[in-house]
Design a protein around this motif. Sequence first.
Motif, PDB file in Angstrom:
ATOM      1  N   PHE A  86       0.835  -1.209   0.000  1.00 25.35           N
ATOM      2  CA  PHE A  86       0.000   0.000   0.000  1.00 25.35           C
ATOM      3  C   PHE A  86       0.869   1.259   0.000  1.00 25.35           C
ATOM      4  CE2 PHE A  86      -2.787   3.093   2.323  1.00 25.35           C
ATOM      5  CZ  PHE A  86      -3.802   3.162   1.393  1.00 25.35           C
ATOM      6  N   TRP A  87       1.946   1.245   0.791  1.00 24.41           N
ATOM      7  CA  TRP A  87       2.829   2.423   0.833  1.00 24.41           C
ATOM      8  C   TRP A  87       4.044   2.264  -0.091  1.00 24.41           C
ATOM      9  CZ3 TRP A  87       0.495   1.322   5.834  1.00 24.41           C
ATOM     10  CH2 TRP A  87      -0.422   2.309   6.223  1.00 24.41           C
ATOM     11  N   ASN A  88       4.014   1.208  -0.888  1.00 24.00           N
ATOM     12  CA  ASN A  88       5.093   0.929  -1.839  1.00 24.00           C
ATOM     13  C   ASN A  88       6.457   0.811  -1.166  1.00 24.00           C
ATOM     14  OD1 ASN A  88       5.824   0.266  -4.453  1.00 24.00           O
ATOM     15  ND2 ASN A  88       6.460   2.359  -4.955  1.00 24.00           N
ATOM     16  N   LEU A  89       6.488   0.053  -0.088  1.00 25.82           N
ATOM     17  CA  LEU A  89       7.745  -0.271   0.584  1.00 25.82           C
ATOM     18  C   LEU A  89       8.124  -1.695   0.220  1.00 25.82           C
ATOM     19  CD1 LEU A  89       6.932   0.987   4.213  1.00 25.82           C
ATOM     20  CD2 LEU A  89       8.330   2.177   2.512  1.00 25.82           C
ATOM     21  N   THR A  90       9.424  -1.934   0.050  1.00 24.73           N
ATOM     22  CA  THR A  90       9.862  -3.301  -0.197  1.00 24.73           C
ATOM     23  C   THR A  90       9.922  -4.049   1.132  1.00 24.73           C
ATOM     24  OG1 THR A  90      12.146  -2.612   0.004  1.00 24.73           O
ATOM     25  CG2 THR A  90      11.224  -2.645  -2.222  1.00 24.73           C
ATOM     26  N   GLU A  91      10.126  -5.345   1.041  1.00 30.40           N
ATOM     27  CA  GLU A  91      10.217  -6.199   2.229  1.00 30.40           C
ATOM     28  C   GLU A  91      11.320  -5.669   3.139  1.00 30.40           C
ATOM     29  OE1 GLU A  91      11.007 -10.952   3.015  1.00 30.40           O
ATOM     30  OE2 GLU A  91      11.064 -10.145   0.986  1.00 30.40           O
ATOM     31  N   LYS A  92      11.024  -5.449   4.378  1.00 33.34           N
ATOM     32  CA  LYS A  92      11.975  -4.993   5.401  1.00 33.34           C
ATOM     33  C   LYS A  92      12.449  -3.538   5.246  1.00 33.34           C
ATOM     34  CE  LYS A  92      13.486  -9.394   7.142  1.00 33.34           C
ATOM     35  NZ  LYS A  92      13.137 -10.425   6.151  1.00 33.34           N
ATOM     36  N   GLN A  93      12.015  -2.837   4.200  1.00 36.12           N
ATOM     37  CA  GLN A  93      12.409  -1.422   4.068  1.00 36.12           C
ATOM     38  C   GLN A  93      11.833  -0.641   5.248  1.00 36.12           C
ATOM     39  OE1 GLN A  93      11.095   0.401   0.385  1.00 36.12           O
ATOM     40  NE2 GLN A  93      11.648   2.466   1.065  1.00 36.12           N
ATOM     41  N   ASN A  94      12.699   0.081   5.984  1.00 31.48           N
ATOM     42  CA  ASN A  94      12.179   0.830   7.131  1.00 31.48           C
ATOM     43  C   ASN A  94      12.588   2.301   7.131  1.00 31.48           C
ATOM     44  OD1 ASN A  94      14.809   0.609   7.968  1.00 31.48           O
ATOM     45  ND2 ASN A  94      14.400  -1.069   9.397  1.00 31.48           N
ATOM     46  N   GLU A  95      13.049   2.766   5.974  1.00 27.40           N
ATOM     47  CA  GLU A  95      13.224   4.201   5.764  1.00 27.40           C
ATOM     48  C   GLU A  95      12.531   4.535   4.443  1.00 27.40           C
ATOM     49  OE1 GLU A  95      14.290   6.234   7.867  1.00 27.40           O
ATOM     50  OE2 GLU A  95      15.767   5.233   9.152  1.00 27.40           O
ATOM     51  N   PRO A  96      11.895   5.690   4.351  1.00 24.44           N
ATOM     52  CA  PRO A  96      11.211   6.028   3.101  1.00 24.44           C
ATOM     53  C   PRO A  96      12.207   6.387   2.003  1.00 24.44           C
ATOM     54  CG  PRO A  96      11.055   7.841   4.661  1.00 24.44           C
ATOM     55  CD  PRO A  96      11.751   6.724   5.377  1.00 24.44           C
ATOM     56  N   ASN A  97      11.798   6.269   0.758  1.00 26.54           N
ATOM     57  CA  ASN A  97      12.605   6.770  -0.358  1.00 26.54           C
ATOM     58  C   ASN A  97      11.667   7.455  -1.358  1.00 26.54           C
ATOM     59  OD1 ASN A  97      11.372   4.742  -1.860  1.00 26.54           O
ATOM     60  ND2 ASN A  97      13.139   3.352  -1.728  1.00 26.54           N
ATOM     61  N   ALA A  98      12.207   7.803  -2.517  1.00 35.40           N
ATOM     62  CA  ALA A  98      11.418   8.585  -3.473  1.00 35.40           C
ATOM     63  C   ALA A  98      10.193   7.824  -3.971  1.00 35.40           C
ATOM     64  CB  ALA A  98      12.297   9.000  -4.653  1.00 35.40           C
ATOM     65  N   GLN A  99      10.224   6.498  -3.871  1.00 28.06           N
ATOM     66  CA  GLN A  99       9.091   5.698  -4.366  1.00 28.06           C
ATOM     67  C   GLN A  99       7.991   5.517  -3.305  1.00 28.06           C
ATOM     68  OE1 GLN A  99      12.440   4.568  -5.264  1.00 28.06           O
ATOM     69  NE2 GLN A  99      11.870   5.811  -7.051  1.00 28.06           N
ATOM     70  N   THR A 100       8.297   5.879  -2.074  1.00 26.99           N
ATOM     71  CA  THR A 100       7.319   5.654  -0.998  1.00 26.99           C
ATOM     72  C   THR A 100       6.088   6.538  -1.207  1.00 26.99           C
ATOM     73  OG1 THR A 100       9.192   5.239   0.447  1.00 26.99           O
ATOM     74  CG2 THR A 100       7.062   5.545   1.513  1.00 26.99           C
ATOM     75  N   LEU A 101       4.922   5.939  -1.067  1.00 26.93           N
ATOM     76  CA  LEU A 101       3.668   6.679  -1.247  1.00 26.93           C
ATOM     77  C   LEU A 101       3.278   7.273   0.111  1.00 26.93           C
ATOM     78  CD1 LEU A 101       1.961   4.014  -3.549  1.00 26.93           C
ATOM     79  CD2 LEU A 101       3.080   6.143  -4.260  1.00 26.93           C
ATOM     80  N   MET A 102       3.951   8.385   0.441  1.00 20.79           N
ATOM     81  CA  MET A 102       3.939   8.927   1.802  1.00 20.79           C
ATOM     82  C   MET A 102       2.571   9.390   2.276  1.00 20.79           C
ATOM     83  SD  MET A 102       7.034   8.777   3.015  1.00 20.79           S
ATOM     84  CE  MET A 102       7.076   9.913   4.405  1.00 20.79           C
ATOM     85  N   ASN A 103       1.732   9.867   1.363  1.00 22.47           N
ATOM     86  CA  ASN A 103       0.538  10.597   1.798  1.00 22.47           C
ATOM     87  C   ASN A 103      -0.722   9.743   1.912  1.00 22.47           C
ATOM     88  OD1 ASN A 103       1.969  12.989   2.063  1.00 22.47           O
ATOM     89  ND2 ASN A 103       1.779  13.401  -0.131  1.00 22.47           N
ATOM     90  N   LYS A 104      -0.545   8.424   1.821  1.00 18.32           N
ATOM     91  CA  LYS A 104      -1.719   7.557   1.903  1.00 18.32           C
ATOM     92  C   LYS A 104      -2.032   7.202   3.363  1.00 18.32           C
ATOM     93  CE  LYS A 104      -1.924   4.430  -1.394  1.00 18.32           C
ATOM     94  NZ  LYS A 104      -1.519   3.226  -2.168  1.00 18.32           N
ATOM     95  N   THR A 105      -3.288   6.891   3.615  1.00 20.55           N
ATOM     96  CA  THR A 105      -3.660   6.436   4.961  1.00 20.55           C
ATOM     97  C   THR A 105      -4.536   5.189   4.871  1.00 20.55           C
ATOM     98  OG1 THR A 105      -5.756   7.661   5.202  1.00 20.55           O
ATOM     99  CG2 THR A 105      -3.721   8.830   5.811  1.00 20.55           C
TER     100      THR A 105
END
Length: 254
Positions: free
Chosen positions: A191-210
Amino acid sequence: VILEFEHKDSTFAFDSSRGINLSIPVTFSDSVTAFGAQAASKITYEVGSFVGSVNRGGSCNCDVVSYIPHCNGTHTECVGHLLKSPVYVSDVLKNALFLARLVTVDCNDSMAIDQKKIAETILMDGVQALIIRTLPNSNNKLSAHYDDQAPYLTPDAIQWMNEKKIQHIVVDFPSLDPMWDAGNLSAHRAFWNLTEKQNEPNAQTLMNKTATELAYIPQHVEDGHYILNLQTFDFMLDAVPSKPVIYPISKGDK
Ligand SMILES: [Zn+2]
């Protein structure tokens, strides 16, 4: 008040007196819990000679509350749920009114909500929020204690939502993911476009979703398009108590 709004060259309207509350009241006795957590509780605030209870002779009532947003009621969460650095719902949720679609999915045979179950949902152009009601549905959901199984979304269902540019999701179950999934949180991550175990955001992260979980959509409410007023508490947290209210929309006069 009848409020009119323009959307994609058409005028629509909704009546502010016709809001339908989709939140579960926190009763401090028998309201919903998830993941085996204790129910929300409250005690009378006492300090010095002050007792926060009129019944006990105090000048007014004042309580101290214990509440776990993810486990004790309707709550809205953001990508901060999965990150090392804090991101709060208040940081990312800048609007409170969204064009939304309510859809009902059948979970009688399987708790999994995959793409097949939702991909035929007809969405108006520009829908921002998807509200999912699961069957079976009853007001048992107001006081359920989820500690084993509950409906959940598969990553391919989330993929479909991402393709449709859904920014906000409201569901009537405790988690986008299966309750006990060994911490994978695959649907949350998709949903937030994070890869497995990714725990810092990057440019691909869909930050504004809830994602809003543990809502309750009464059976008399019809599937269709609504205005969603997503009311959230201003705690600086990854998840906060919330109250989604929907308003039926109609084509305006003009
Ligand atoms: Zn949650």
